[in-house]
Write a protein that holds these residues in place. Structure first.
Motif, PDB file in Angstrom:
ATOM      1  N   LYS A 482      36.884  49.677  43.732  1.00 32.37           N
ATOM      2  CA  LYS A 482      36.168  48.953  42.682  1.00 32.37           C
ATOM      3  C   LYS A 482      37.130  48.228  41.745  1.00 32.37           C
ATOM      4  O   LYS A 482      36.709  47.690  40.724  1.00 32.37           O
ATOM      5  CB  LYS A 482      35.302  49.928  41.873  1.00 32.37           C
ATOM      6  CG  LYS A 482      34.199  50.579  42.701  1.00 32.37           C
ATOM      7  CD  LYS A 482      33.392  51.546  41.856  1.00 32.37           C
ATOM      8  CE  LYS A 482      32.288  52.206  42.706  1.00 32.37           C
ATOM      9  NZ  LYS A 482      31.498  53.179  41.905  1.00 32.37           N
ATOM     10  N   GLU A 483      38.389  48.209  42.126  1.00 30.52           N
ATOM     11  CA  GLU A 483      39.397  47.637  41.242  1.00 30.52           C
ATOM     12  C   GLU A 483      40.204  46.562  41.970  1.00 30.52           C
ATOM     13  O   GLU A 483      40.311  46.565  43.204  1.00 30.52           O
ATOM     14  CB  GLU A 483      40.325  48.748  40.726  1.00 30.52           C
ATOM     15  CG  GLU A 483      39.566  49.772  39.888  1.00 30.52           C
ATOM     16  CD  GLU A 483      40.436  50.922  39.431  1.00 30.52           C
ATOM     17  OE1 GLU A 483      40.103  51.527  38.403  1.00 30.52           O
ATOM     18  OE2 GLU A 483      41.436  51.219  40.116  1.00 30.52           O
ATOM     19  N   LYS A 551      38.736  36.642  35.482  1.00 26.96           N
ATOM     20  CA  LYS A 551      37.580  37.535  35.382  1.00 26.96           C
ATOM     21  C   LYS A 551      36.440  37.060  36.272  1.00 26.96           C
ATOM     22  O   LYS A 551      35.762  37.873  36.927  1.00 26.96           O
ATOM     23  CB  LYS A 551      37.104  37.624  33.934  1.00 26.96           C
ATOM     24  CG  LYS A 551      38.054  38.397  33.038  1.00 26.96           C
ATOM     25  CD  LYS A 551      37.534  38.471  31.604  1.00 26.96           C
ATOM     26  CE  LYS A 551      38.453  39.322  30.729  1.00 26.96           C
ATOM     27  NZ  LYS A 551      37.973  39.380  29.316  1.00 26.96           N
ATOM     28  N   LYS A 552      36.240  35.757  36.325  1.00 30.83           N
ATOM     29  CA  LYS A 552      35.172  35.204  37.157  1.00 30.83           C
ATOM     30  C   LYS A 552      35.469  35.490  38.636  1.00 30.83           C
ATOM     31  O   LYS A 552      34.566  35.871  39.400  1.00 30.83           O
ATOM     32  CB  LYS A 552      35.055  33.706  36.920  1.00 30.83           C
ATOM     33  CG  LYS A 552      33.923  33.053  37.703  1.00 30.83           C
ATOM     34  CD  LYS A 552      33.827  31.569  37.377  1.00 30.83           C
ATOM     35  CE  LYS A 552      32.719  30.913  38.211  1.00 30.83           C
ATOM     36  NZ  LYS A 552      32.604  29.450  37.913  1.00 30.83           N
ATOM     37  N   GLY A 555      34.827  39.126  39.562  1.00 32.13           N
ATOM     38  CA  GLY A 555      33.414  39.504  39.679  1.00 32.13           C
ATOM     39  C   GLY A 555      33.164  40.900  39.133  1.00 32.13           C
ATOM     40  O   GLY A 555      33.523  41.222  37.996  1.00 32.13           O
ATOM     41  N   LYS A 556      32.603  41.747  39.968  1.00 33.56           N
ATOM     42  CA  LYS A 556      32.280  43.112  39.543  1.00 33.56           C
ATOM     43  C   LYS A 556      33.499  44.038  39.590  1.00 33.56           C
ATOM     44  O   LYS A 556      33.427  45.166  39.090  1.00 33.56           O
ATOM     45  CB  LYS A 556      31.170  43.680  40.420  1.00 33.56           C
ATOM     46  CG  LYS A 556      29.842  42.949  40.263  1.00 33.56           C
ATOM     47  CD  LYS A 556      28.777  43.586  41.148  1.00 33.56           C
ATOM     48  CE  LYS A 556      27.438  42.851  40.991  1.00 33.56           C
ATOM     49  NZ  LYS A 556      26.371  43.470  41.839  1.00 33.56           N
ATOM     50  N   LEU A 557      34.559  43.579  40.207  1.00 35.81           N
ATOM     51  CA  LEU A 557      35.758  44.400  40.285  1.00 35.81           C
ATOM     52  C   LEU A 557      36.479  44.423  38.940  1.00 35.81           C
ATOM     53  O   LEU A 557      36.548  43.406  38.237  1.00 35.81           O
ATOM     54  CB  LEU A 557      36.701  43.882  41.368  1.00 35.81           C
ATOM     55  CG  LEU A 557      36.164  43.886  42.795  1.00 35.81           C
ATOM     56  CD1 LEU A 557      37.189  43.263  43.741  1.00 35.81           C
ATOM     57  CD2 LEU A 557      35.817  45.302  43.244  1.00 35.81           C
ATOM     58  N   ARG A 558      37.033  45.580  38.601  1.00 38.37           N
ATOM     59  CA  ARG A 558      37.770  45.719  37.348  1.00 38.37           C
ATOM     60  C   ARG A 558      39.235  45.362  37.588  1.00 38.37           C
ATOM     61  O   ARG A 558      39.876  45.919  38.492  1.00 38.37           O
ATOM     62  CB  ARG A 558      37.652  47.153  36.841  1.00 38.37           C
ATOM     63  CG  ARG A 558      38.298  47.372  35.469  1.00 38.37           C
ATOM     64  CD  ARG A 558      37.840  48.705  34.879  1.00 38.37           C
ATOM     65  NE  ARG A 558      38.394  49.827  35.630  1.00 38.37           N
ATOM     66  CZ  ARG A 558      39.503  50.488  35.269  1.00 38.37           C
ATOM     67  NH1 ARG A 558      40.179  50.119  34.182  1.00 38.37           N
ATOM     68  NH2 ARG A 558      39.933  51.508  35.986  1.00 38.37           N
TER      69      ARG A 558
END
Length: 951
Positions: A482-483, A551-552, A555-558
Motif C-alpha cells: 500500500k506504499e 501525490k496524484k 493515487g491511493k498509495l502512501r
C-alpha cells in the motif's frame, strides 16, 4: 648545395648520381681525399631529397651539379664538357634512385661498373628470381602492373603477405596485408602513387611474409671481390601494442654462428645479381629453413652514415664509407682491407632506437641533454623538438630518435643502454604541454556512447550461488503493497536501490528533474534489466506543483520516502522529502552538493579542508589563481564523476578551463552554475561509503584507489580495493567522514565521501550525498566481504525498515569474510578491435564476479592515460586470498601482453631500420612548412665533442 669555383689545374672527378644521406658522406670522404665531386640528379628526383644532407657533410661542396638528360650519350658528353679540363674517374650511386643510371653511365663511360647485363637489378622481383636460379632460398612472390597478374598468388598464399613497389628505398610503399581485400586495395594505391625518390611505381611485388630474425650485411666490392664491412641484427620487440618495434641495431661478430651463415649467403646473392663493384647492404631474414633474401640494396647502408664512427671504433679504423672510396679510387688500399671485420670487435657499441611510451606536444627535451652525458655517447639524432607531437612508438615512423653508443668496456655500454631504457619507461626525455587529467575515479557512464544508444558490454558470473541476492525479510508491520517510494533521477546505482525496494513489495515511481539528459534515463544496470516504475514524472515548474504531481500519480498509495537516485536528484529529493514530511536531510543547507559550501562547512567545524575559491566570473577567482601553488584543480561546484574536473598547471590553462566550464553543460543536464578552484591535494585517495538514519551513520565500506603511472600519465586508475575497517587508515578516515556528514547536515540516506590522506591528515575532496556510483556493480563484492549486505540494502533499510537498519554493524566486519576488489582494465595498446578474447579469459577466472566494458567489435581503443581511456571494470572475489592475487596477476598479464583484444590489421612498416634517420626528416608536423624547410630546420644531430678520435 653550393659549388666550387673552376679549378686551375687538371684534377680527377667523381660523379655521384642522386647523392643524399650516406651518399653525401661518401662524397665528403672522396672530396677530403682531394678529388672533385659532381652531383648528377636523375630525371624526376625529388627536390626535397636533394636537401637531405647529413650534419657531418655541412661543408660538402660540389664542383658542379646537373640534371640527367634523355640520352645516355648526351648525359655523358655534357658531364665531360662541364668538368673540363678535369677527368672523370668514377661514377657511383649516391642513393637508391641513382643505381640504374650510375650502372649505365659508368658502363657507357668505361669506368668501374656493375654494368647493364641485368637491366634493373633494383627490381625486387628480379632479385628473388636470380637468387632462386642460383639455387639459394628465395621468397615466394608474384609481380605485376595489373591486379589480375598477381591475383592467383594473393588467393593462394598464406596471409599476411607483403606488398611493395618493385623499386623503392626505405619504407617507401611497403605494407603488410592481412587479407585479399586489403592487398587489392594497397596494390591499387601503389600503382597510383609516386615514390619518395621521385617517379611513379613501375610495378607491385607481392611476397610471402618471412618470419625470423632480420640481419643486414654490408659489403664493398671491387672486380667481384666482396669485403664484408659489417653485419647487423635488428633488435625488435613488442611495445605499445605493436608486435614489431625497433629498439636498435646491434653489430654481430663476424665469427658468430649467424655471421658465418649469412656472409656466404649474401656474397652468393651479390654474385647472382652481378654486383661486382661498389657498396651494398643486403637485408636477410634467418628463417626456420635458413637465410632468405628480403632485398639487396645496391648502394651504401642508409641512415646518413651515422653508424660510421661506430664501425670505425669496432673495426679499428674503417667503415663502408672509406672502403667504398678505396674500392673505386685506391685499389691497393682496398685489397689490404680485411675480408671481414675483426673478431672480437675492438670496442663495444650499437645503435639504440629511442622508443616513446607516451604521447603529447613537446614543451622541452631535457632527456636529450642527459643522453649526451653518458660515458658511451657518440652521436644522437632526432626530429623531435619544442612543439613536436610525439606519439606512442609502434613502428619506425613513430620512433623518437637514434643514439650511437660505443665504449671500450662492454659493461659501460650495457649500463648506458639500461639507463636509456629506464629513461624511456619513466618518460624522461620530454616535458609535455599540459592536458586534461581527470582526478576522479571512473563512473560507468564512461563506457557509454549516447550517439548510438547504450553500448555497454556486461557479463555477470552465473555459476556462483553465493553472489545471488536474497530477498530480505522486513522487520516492519506495515503493508508495503500500500506504499510507494519516489526515486528522483534514478540511474546507475539508483536503479539498484529502486529494484531492491520493489523486491520488498513496495511500488516505485521515477521523477526526472528539469534538464536531466534523456540518454541518462536509459542508464540501467545489467542487474536491473526489466525494472518498471508504476509512474514516471517530470519535475513541475514549482515545488508545490511537483508535490501535487507526485501525490496524484501515487493515487491511493502512501508515499513513504523520496530518495535521490542520482547526483542531479539530490537537491529536489531533499526539498520534496522535507515538504512532504518524509525522512529527509532538509534544506537548511540550501545546496549541500556545492563543493565550495562543503569545504566552508567542514572548515567551520574544525576539520582539515581544501584551500579554494569559487565564482561565476573569472575576477572572483583571479586572486586565488595568482597566489596558489600550481597545479590547481578546477571543477564545477556541482558535478558527478569526472564531469568537468581538470588539473591545471598554470594560470593561463586555469583561465581557459574556467571559461570553458562556464559555457558548458554538465553530463547530468543543466548549465555549470559556478567554477570551484582548489589546491591540488597529494596523497592516497579513499572513498568511505555510509548509510545514515536520524544522524546515526553506519559505515558500509571503505575503499582505496590503486593509482599508478602508465603510458606516460602519472595517475592511471588500476583498481579500487576494499580497506578493512580496523586498519590504521580506516580508523582515521571513518571518524573524519562521519564528522563531515554531521557538518553538512546529512542525517539520512546513502553517501560516499572522497577523502585524500595528505601529509597532515585526511582532507575532504567532496561528499556525494547519494549512493556510490558505478552501477552498483560492487554490490555482490560488498555482500561477500561483509557477510550479506551492501550500501544498497542498507539504504532501503534506513528509509523503510528501522529495526533492520539498527541491527546492521557500525562498520564492516574485520577481517572481511572473503577477498576481493574492483580491477580497472588498462590498455597498453591501441587499435580498432576485431575481437575480445581476453574478456572470455577473464570470465573463466575462479574469482570472477562481473565484467563491464564499452569495448566491442569495431571499437577504437587508445592507450589508457586517464579515466576516459580506461577500457573496463572487473569485480573479483574469492574466499581464498591467493586465488584472488593469482587472478589479478593474470588480468595484468593480459593487459601487459596486449592479449585482451585482437585488432583489425593496420599498416605495418616492414622496411629496414638501416634507413631510420632518413625518416626523422619529416617528424615535425607543421603544415605551414614544406618538407625541405622541415629537413633544414628541424633535424637535430648531436655528436660527442669530447671524442674526436673516433670520427
Amino acid at each position: 648545395m653550393s659549388t666550387l669555383p673552376p679549378a686551375k689545374t687538371a684534377r680527377e672527378v667523381v660523379v655521384f648520381v642522386d647523392p643524399y644521406s650516406t651518399g653525401c658522406t661518401i662524397a665528403q670522404e672522396i672530396s677530403n681525399r682531394g678529388y672533385l665531386v659532381v652531383a648528377l640528379w636523375t630525371i624526376g628526383f625529388s627536390d626535397e631529397m636533394k636537401t637531405h644532407i647529413p650534419n657531418s657533410c655541412a661543408s660538402l661542396k660540389y664542383f658542379c651539379e646537373m640534371t640527367q638528360v634523355e640520352s645516355l650519350d648526351e648525359t655523358a658528353d655534357t658531364l665531360r664538357s662541364k668538368v673540363e679540363p678535369h677527368t672523370i674517374v668514377a661514377c657511383l650511386a649516391g642513393g637508391e634512385a641513382g643505381v640504374d643510371v650510375a650502372d649505365a653511365l659508368s658502363e657507357n663511360m668505361g669506368l668501374l661498373s656493375n654494368g647493364t647485363d641485368i637491366p634493373n637489378r633494383r627490381d625486387k622481383k628480379i632479385q628473388q628470381e636470380l637468387a632462386k636460379a642460383a639455387g639459394m632460398r628465395s621468397v615466394r612472390q608474384a609481380c605485376g602492373t595489373k591486379i589480375h597478374e598477381v591475383q592467383e598468388f594473393l588467393e593462394t598464399e598464406e596471409y599476411p603477405v607483403v606488398l611493395k613497389p618493385t623499386e623503392s628505398a626505405g619504407s617507401d610503399g611497403v605494407k603488410l596485408c592481412h587479407s585479399y581485400d586489403e592487398a587489392k586495395e594497397h596494390f591499387e594505391v601503389l600503382m597510383k602513387s609516386q615514390m619518395v625518390n621521385g617517379g611513379g611505381c613501375p610495378a607491385v611485388l607481392c611476397q610471402e611474409f618471412l618470419k625470423g630474425k632480420e640481419y643486414v650485411v654490408d659489403h664493398v666490392s671491387r672486380d667481384g671481390i666482396h669485403k664484408t664491412v659489417m653485419v647487423w641484427v635488428y633488435d625488435k620487440r613488442p611495445a605499445n601494442g605493436s608486435a614489431f618495434v625497433y629498439f636498435g641495431c646491434v653489430p654481430i661478430d663476424s665469427q658468430s654462428p649467424e655471421a658465418r651463415i649469412v656472409i656466404p649467403y649474401v656474397r652468393g646473392v651479390l654474385d647472382a645479381l652481378g654486383v661486382r663493384n661498389g657498396p651494398s647492404h643486403g637485408e636477410v631474414m634467418m628463417t626456420a629453413d635458413g637465410p632468405c633474401l628480403v632485398e639487396m640494396n645496391c648502394r651504401a647502408h642508409g641512415g646518413d652514415g651515422n653508424w660510421r664512427p661506430l664501425c670505425r671504433a669496432l673495426t679499428g679504423g674503417y667503415s663502408q664509407v672509406g672502403a667504398t672510396a678505396d674500392a673505386y679510387l685506391e685499389p691497393d688500399q682496398f685489397s689490404k682491407l680485411p675480408d671481414k671485420p675483426p673478431s672480437p670487435f675492438k670496442a663495444a657499441g650499437q645503435e639504440v632506437i629511442l622508443v616513446s611510451y607516451s604521447s603529447g606536444t613537446v614543451l622541452s627535451t631535457p632527456g636529450f641533454e642527459v643522453l649526451k652525458a653518458l660515458p658511451s655517447f657518440l652521436s644522437f639524432e632526432s626530429g623531435v623538438h619544442e612543439g613536436s607531437k610525439v606519439e606512442y612508438t609502434i613502428d619506425l615512423i613513430t620512433c623518437i630518435g637514434s643514439v650511437i653508443l660505443v665504449h671500450p668496456d662492454p659493461l659501460v655500454l650495457e649500463r648506458d643502454i639500461d639507463f636509456i631504457r629506464h629513461m624511456e619507461k619513466i618518460n624522461g626525455f620530454f616535458t609535455y604541454e599540459t592536458k586534461l587529467e581527470n582526478l576522479k575515479r571512473p563512473r560507468v557512464n564512461r563506457y557509454m556512447d549516447d550517439s548510438d544508444g547504450p553500448v555497454l558490454v556486461r557479463h555477470m558470473s552465473n555459476d556462483r550461488p553465493e553472489l545471488r541476492g536474497m530477498i530480505r525479510r522486513g522487520m516492519t508491520t506495515t503493508d508495503a503493497s500500500k506504499e510507494v517510494v519516489l526515486l528522483v533521477d534514478p540511474y546507475s546505482t539508483g536503479c539498484c536501490i529502486a529494484q531492491e525496494i520493489k523486491k520488498r513489495g513496495y511500488s516505485i515511481m521515477a521523477l526526472w528533474t528539469k534538464g536531466f539528459a534523456e540518454g541518462m534515463k536509459s542508464h540501467v544496470p545489467l542487474s536491473c534489466e526489466g525494472l518498471v516504475y508504476s509512474a514516471e514524472l517530470d519535475e513541475a515548474p514549482t515545488l508545490a506543483e511537483t508535490v501535487n504531481l507526485v501525490k496524484k500519480a501515487a493515487g491511493k498509495l502512501r508515499v513513504v520516502a523520496a530518495i535521490a537516485g542520482g547526483e542531479a536528484g539530490v537537491d529536489l529529493a531533499d526539498a520534496l522529502s522535507e515538504i512532504m514530511h518524509l525522512r529527509t536531510n532538509g534544506t537548511e543547507i540550501p545546496n549541500r552538493r556545492d563543493k565550495k559550501i562543503q569545504q566552508e562547512l567542514i572548515k567551520a567545524a574544525g576539520f582539515r579542508s581544501v584551500r579554494q575559491s569559487a565564482g561565476s566570473k573569472f575576477t572572483e577567482v583571479e586572486e586565488f589563481l595568482n597566489t596558489e601553488h600550481y597545479p590547481v584543480v578546477l571543477k564545477p561546484i556541482e558535478s558527478a564523476g569526472s564531469d568537468g574536473v581538470k588539473l591545471c598547471h598554470n594560470f593561463n590553462e586555469a583561465k581557459n578551463h574556467f571559461d570553458s566550464l562556464m559555457k558548458s553543460q554538465m553530463v547530468n543536464g543543466g548549465d555549470c552554475p559556478a567554477v570551484l578552484c582548489q589546491e591540488f591535494l597529494q596523497g592516497r585517495e579513499y572513498v568511505v561509503d555510509h548509510v545514515s538514519r536520524d544522524g546515526i551513520h553506519k559505515t558500509v565500506m571503505v575503499w582505496v584507489y590503486d593509482k599508478r603511472p602508465a603510458n606516460g600519465s602519472q595517475f592511471v586508475y588500476f583498481g579500487c580495493v576494499p580497506v578493512p575497517s580496523e586498519s590504521y587508515e580506516a580508523r582515521i578516515l571513518i571518524p573524519y567522514v562521519r564528522g563531515v556528514l554531521d557538518a553538512l547536515g546529512v542525517k539520512n540516506g546513502p553517501s560516499h565521501g572522497e577523502v585524500m590522506m595528505t601529509a597532515d591528515g585526511p582532507c575532504l575532496v567532496e561528499m556525494n550525498c547519494r549512493a556510490h556510483g558505478g552501477d552498483g556493480n560492487w554490490r555482490p563484492l560488498c555482500r561477500g566481504l561483509t557477510g550479506g549486505y551492501s550500501q544498497v540494502e542498507a539504504t532501503v533499510d534506513a528509509y523503510l525498515e528501522k529495526k533492520t537498519f539498527f541491527a546492521l554493524p557500525d562498520k564492516p566486519v574485520s577481517p572481511f569474510r572473503a577477498s576481493g576488489q574492483e580491477v580497472i582494465l588498462v590498455s597498453f595498446s591501441r587499435g580498432t578491435v576485431k575481437a575480445t578474447p581476453g574478456f572470455d579469459q577473464i570470465q573463466q577466472l575462479r574469482s570472477f564476479v562481473y565484467l563491464e566494458s564499452g569495448v566491442k567489435h569495431g571499437s577504437k581503443v587508445e592507450h589508457t592515460v586517464d579515466l576516459f581511456t580506461c577500457i573496463g571494470s572487473v569485480i573479483l572475489m574469492h574466499e581464498d586470498e591467493q586465488v584472488l592475487e593469482s587472478d589479478v596477476k593474470k588480468i595484468r598479464e593480459l593487459e601487459e601482453n596486449n592479449q585482451l583484444f585482437d585488432y583489425q590489421p593496420e599498416v605495418n612498416q616492414l622496411f629496414s631500420q638501416a634507413n631510420f634517420p632518413d625518416l626523422l626528416m619529416g617528424y615535425n608536423n607543421n603544415p605551414d612548412k614544406s618538407n625541405s624547410e622541415k629537413n633544414k630546420r628541424h633535424r637535430r644531430v648531436v655528436s660527442s665533442a669530447g671524442r674526436v678520435g673516433i670520427f
